[in-house]
Design a protein around this motif. Structure first.
Motif, PDB file in Angstrom:
ATOM      1  N   LYS A   1       0.838  -1.203   0.000  1.00  0.00           N
ATOM      2  CA  LYS A   1       0.000   0.000   0.000  1.00  0.00           C
ATOM      3  C   LYS A   1       0.862   1.239   0.000  1.00  0.00           C
ATOM      4  CE  LYS A   1      -0.548   1.090   4.820  1.00  0.00           C
ATOM      5  NZ  LYS A   1      -1.360   1.987   5.623  1.00  0.00           N
ATOM      6  N   GLY A   2       0.244   2.350  -0.361  1.00  0.00           N
ATOM      7  CA  GLY A   2       0.923   3.635  -0.305  1.00  0.00           C
ATOM      8  C   GLY A   2       1.151   4.000   1.144  1.00  0.00           C
ATOM      9  N   LEU A   3       2.302   4.558   1.442  1.00  0.00           N
ATOM     10  CA  LEU A   3       2.662   4.850   2.827  1.00  0.00           C
ATOM     11  C   LEU A   3       2.530   6.333   3.137  1.00  0.00           C
ATOM     12  CD1 LEU A   3       5.982   2.775   3.027  1.00  0.00           C
ATOM     13  CD2 LEU A   3       3.694   2.028   3.707  1.00  0.00           C
ATOM     14  N   LEU A   4       2.219   6.613   4.383  1.00  0.00           N
ATOM     15  CA  LEU A   4       2.364   7.972   4.895  1.00  0.00           C
ATOM     16  C   LEU A   4       3.703   8.012   5.633  1.00  0.00           C
ATOM     17  CD1 LEU A   4       1.390  10.829   5.465  1.00  0.00           C
ATOM     18  CD2 LEU A   4       0.167   9.947   7.462  1.00  0.00           C
ATOM     19  N   ILE A   5       4.617   8.805   5.095  1.00  0.00           N
ATOM     20  CA  ILE A   5       5.994   8.837   5.586  1.00  0.00           C
ATOM     21  C   ILE A   5       6.267  10.199   6.215  1.00  0.00           C
ATOM     22  CG2 ILE A   5       8.424   8.775   4.839  1.00  0.00           C
ATOM     23  CD1 ILE A   5       7.428   7.028   2.437  1.00  0.00           C
ATOM     24  N   VAL A   6       6.894  10.210   7.371  1.00  0.00           N
ATOM     25  CA  VAL A   6       7.227  11.473   8.037  1.00  0.00           C
ATOM     26  C   VAL A   6       8.734  11.542   8.278  1.00  0.00           C
ATOM     27  CG1 VAL A   6       6.906  12.882  10.122  1.00  0.00           C
ATOM     28  CG2 VAL A   6       4.962  11.630   9.153  1.00  0.00           C
ATOM     29  N   HIS A   7       9.354  12.618   7.841  1.00  0.00           N
ATOM     30  CA  HIS A   7      10.770  12.885   8.153  1.00  0.00           C
ATOM     31  C   HIS A   7      10.822  14.076   9.092  1.00  0.00           C
ATOM     32  CE1 HIS A   7      12.270  11.103   4.048  1.00  0.00           C
ATOM     33  NE2 HIS A   7      11.755  10.198   4.841  1.00  0.00           N
ATOM     34  N   THR A   8      11.252  13.831  10.308  1.00  0.00           N
ATOM     35  CA  THR A   8      11.293  14.919  11.282  1.00  0.00           C
ATOM     36  C   THR A   8      12.632  14.921  12.001  1.00  0.00           C
ATOM     37  OG1 THR A   8       9.971  16.033  12.988  1.00  0.00           O
ATOM     38  CG2 THR A   8      10.165  13.621  13.171  1.00  0.00           C
ATOM     39  N   GLY A   9      12.758  15.735  13.039  1.00  0.00           N
ATOM     40  CA  GLY A   9      14.010  15.812  13.798  1.00  0.00           C
ATOM     41  C   GLY A   9      14.805  17.056  13.459  1.00  0.00           C
ATOM     42  N   LYS A  10      15.817  17.320  14.275  1.00  0.00           N
ATOM     43  CA  LYS A  10      16.601  18.557  14.133  1.00  0.00           C
ATOM     44  C   LYS A  10      17.759  18.425  13.159  1.00  0.00           C
ATOM     45  CE  LYS A  10      15.513  20.460  18.649  1.00  0.00           C
ATOM     46  NZ  LYS A  10      15.975  20.820  19.988  1.00  0.00           N
ATOM     47  N   GLY A  11      18.079  17.181  12.765  1.00  0.00           N
ATOM     48  CA  GLY A  11      19.233  16.972  11.899  1.00  0.00           C
ATOM     49  C   GLY A  11      18.949  17.322  10.450  1.00  0.00           C
ATOM     50  N   LYS A  12      20.007  17.257   9.638  1.00  0.00           N
ATOM     51  CA  LYS A  12      19.885  17.501   8.207  1.00  0.00           C
ATOM     52  C   LYS A  12      19.259  16.270   7.544  1.00  0.00           C
ATOM     53  CE  LYS A  12      21.732  20.416   6.383  1.00  0.00           C
ATOM     54  NZ  LYS A  12      21.125  21.711   6.068  1.00  0.00           N
ATOM     55  N   GLY A  13      18.759  16.476   6.322  1.00  0.00           N
ATOM     56  CA  GLY A  13      18.392  15.331   5.492  1.00  0.00           C
ATOM     57  C   GLY A  13      16.904  15.045   5.395  1.00  0.00           C
ATOM     58  N   LYS A  14      16.064  15.808   6.083  1.00  0.00           N
ATOM     59  CA  LYS A  14      14.628  15.526   6.035  1.00  0.00           C
ATOM     60  C   LYS A  14      14.069  15.748   4.624  1.00  0.00           C
ATOM     61  CE  LYS A  14      13.923  18.532   9.408  1.00  0.00           C
ATOM     62  NZ  LYS A  14      15.280  18.770   9.911  1.00  0.00           N
ATOM     63  N   SER A  15      14.264  16.950   4.103  1.00  0.00           N
ATOM     64  CA  SER A  15      13.780  17.233   2.751  1.00  0.00           C
ATOM     65  C   SER A  15      14.651  16.547   1.708  1.00  0.00           C
ATOM     66  CB  SER A  15      13.760  18.750   2.495  1.00  0.00           C
ATOM     67  OG  SER A  15      12.800  19.375   3.323  1.00  0.00           O
ATOM     68  N   THR A  16      15.942  16.469   1.987  1.00  0.00           N
ATOM     69  CA  THR A  16      16.864  15.853   1.023  1.00  0.00           C
ATOM     70  C   THR A  16      16.494  14.390   0.792  1.00  0.00           C
ATOM     71  OG1 THR A  16      18.560  17.322   1.875  1.00  0.00           O
ATOM     72  CG2 THR A  16      19.303  15.531   0.476  1.00  0.00           C
ATOM     73  N   ALA A  17      16.207  13.667   1.868  1.00  0.00           N
ATOM     74  CA  ALA A  17      15.808  12.266   1.726  1.00  0.00           C
ATOM     75  C   ALA A  17      14.450  12.168   1.019  1.00  0.00           C
ATOM     76  CB  ALA A  17      15.746  11.579   3.087  1.00  0.00           C
ATOM     77  N   ALA A  18      13.562  13.122   1.287  1.00  0.00           N
ATOM     78  CA  ALA A  18      12.263  13.126   0.608  1.00  0.00           C
ATOM     79  C   ALA A  18      12.466  13.326  -0.896  1.00  0.00           C
ATOM     80  CB  ALA A  18      11.371  14.226   1.180  1.00  0.00           C
ATOM     81  N   PHE A  19      13.348  14.241  -1.247  1.00  0.00           N
ATOM     82  CA  PHE A  19      13.647  14.440  -2.664  1.00  0.00           C
ATOM     83  C   PHE A  19      14.295  13.194  -3.260  1.00  0.00           C
ATOM     84  CE2 PHE A  19      12.884  19.000  -2.172  1.00  0.00           C
ATOM     85  CZ  PHE A  19      12.234  19.253  -3.368  1.00  0.00           C
ATOM     86  N   GLY A  20      15.090  12.509  -2.472  1.00  0.00           N
ATOM     87  CA  GLY A  20      15.665  11.250  -2.932  1.00  0.00           C
ATOM     88  C   GLY A  20      14.562  10.266  -3.322  1.00  0.00           C
ATOM     89  N   LEU A  21      13.516  10.181  -2.494  1.00  0.00           N
ATOM     90  CA  LEU A  21      12.380   9.300  -2.801  1.00  0.00           C
ATOM     91  C   LEU A  21      11.634   9.786  -4.051  1.00  0.00           C
ATOM     92  CD1 LEU A  21      10.906   8.704   0.784  1.00  0.00           C
ATOM     93  CD2 LEU A  21      12.128   7.040  -0.638  1.00  0.00           C
ATOM     94  N   ILE A  22      11.469  11.104  -4.138  1.00  0.00           N
ATOM     95  CA  ILE A  22      10.777  11.685  -5.303  1.00  0.00           C
ATOM     96  C   ILE A  22      11.545  11.369  -6.585  1.00  0.00           C
ATOM     97  CG2 ILE A  22      10.356  13.924  -6.452  1.00  0.00           C
ATOM     98  CD1 ILE A  22       8.127  13.370  -4.554  1.00  0.00           C
ATOM     99  N   PHE A  23      12.860  11.546  -6.549  1.00  0.00           N
ATOM    100  CA  PHE A  23      13.663  11.295  -7.755  1.00  0.00           C
ATOM    101  C   PHE A  23      13.586   9.821  -8.141  1.00  0.00           C
ATOM    102  CE2 PHE A  23      16.282  15.128  -6.276  1.00  0.00           C
ATOM    103  CZ  PHE A  23      15.588  15.997  -7.110  1.00  0.00           C
ATOM    104  N   ARG A  24      13.611   8.961  -7.140  1.00  0.00           N
ATOM    105  CA  ARG A  24      13.510   7.533  -7.374  1.00  0.00           C
ATOM    106  C   ARG A  24      12.162   7.195  -8.034  1.00  0.00           C
ATOM    107  NH1 ARG A  24      14.229   3.968  -2.079  1.00  0.00           N
ATOM    108  NH2 ARG A  24      16.298   4.903  -2.053  1.00  0.00           N
TER     109      ARG A  24
END
Lengths: 202, 202
Positions: free
Chosen positions: A32-55
């Motif tokens: 099924k389609g997932l609801l994915i959340v990237h949170t936290g104070k570190g780097k990489g939240k949007s970057t990892a999301a873009f990684g998924l988008i590019f994939r």
């Protein structure tokens, strides 16, 4: 232990690991389609999301992106998205970081416009992946009714992946999410006096 | 408090936040290539690294990628990389996950070949960003001499960003890194019986 014994022991260990892994995978049958959340104070939240988008783009899927806070993006990402013009819809709705606009009423109006665009995408099952970038920030400031957001995300089409990014994800969002990752900052170059730079920081 | 007072208070708070932010940024003057580590048990380590790689490609930079563990990649990423044929060098050296090969001697030879390719890239300052994907795994299994890896990374060209991914990053690597993020798993769909799927899981 001889090199040969070490190798044999290793092979045995890996055989067990492989068997255990296959056993786990065999029990996972819901697709099924997932609801994915990237949170936290570190780097990489949007970057990892873009990684998924590019994939997803690489797989030929149609994707939607709503940017809730303007200024957070690097121009490099746009160049890559532009390679897939027929598959991507981007809505940039924010008027800038809140510490730039300093205008709460305008920020609320921007958040509402962005959310309306997001709801339209979510309602359209032709999107296989939708990124709601920095939605957590907007929710944290109370610029959108949390209940409305939660209800909309709960009712998303089964096959659509939705990714929500930003610090301080609301508990109610984490509760309904399938996959939540906290990007935890262990070490940051700012501490060492290194300037934000093209290609790594926005 | 009236809506007007709320807005005024917000504007004042944001003015202070903006001023504080500008003050911090002004003190950060060193521009240099970073050693970046993505570790932790959560998702997004390689995905965020690919996000950085794609961003760098969008800026027109030359990038290098060495894959230490085969099978970890999604085909979607290759499609996107193929859009930038003149900027990307990819070395896929692993012979598969260790629990697939079950052959320690072959894994060590693969690790050495991958590392030799990585060293060549690191020595070439025309690369602006180099991804050493899953190097942490190889180091954890002791397939490469840690000291050699640390010395090579410490001596990298000043302008080159190097990203190392994988669980269980060695302390010695974290010690010399500029930016370390731990992807912490808060919630994973496997717990709910959801199968790995194209575009999200590898």
């Amino acid at each position: 232990m001889s090199e040969e014994e070490l190798n044999e022991r290793h092979a045995e260990k890996m055989r067990r690991k492989k068997a255990a892994r296959e056993k786990i995978l065999a029990t996972k049958t819901i697709e099924k389609g997932l609801l994915i959340v990237h949170t936290g104070k570190g780097k990489g939240k949007s970057t990892a999301a873009f990684g998924l988008i590019f994939r997803a783009l690489g797989h030929g899927f149609k994707v939607g992106i709503v940017q809730f806070v303007k200024g957070a993006w690097d121009t490099g990402e746009r160049v890559v998205l532009d390679k897939f013009p027929d598959q991507v819809t981007v809505k940039v709705m924010g008027d800038g970081f809140t510490w730039d606009t300093q205008d709460r009423a305008r920020d609320i109006a921007s958040a509402r416009a962005a959310w309306d665009a997001a709801k339209e995408m979510i309602a359209d099952p032709s999107y296989r992946m939708i990124l709601l970038d920095e939605l957590n920030i907007v929710l944290r400031y109370g610029y959108l009714p949390l209940e409305e957001v939660v209800e909309t995300l709960k009712a998303k089409p089964d096959d659509t992946h939705v990714i929500v990014t930003g610090r301080n994800a609301k508990d109610e969002l984490v509760e309904i999410a399938d996959l939540v990752t906290d990007m935890t900052q262990i070490k940051h170059p700012f501490r060492a006096g290194v300037k934000a730079q093209v290609g790594v920081e926005f």
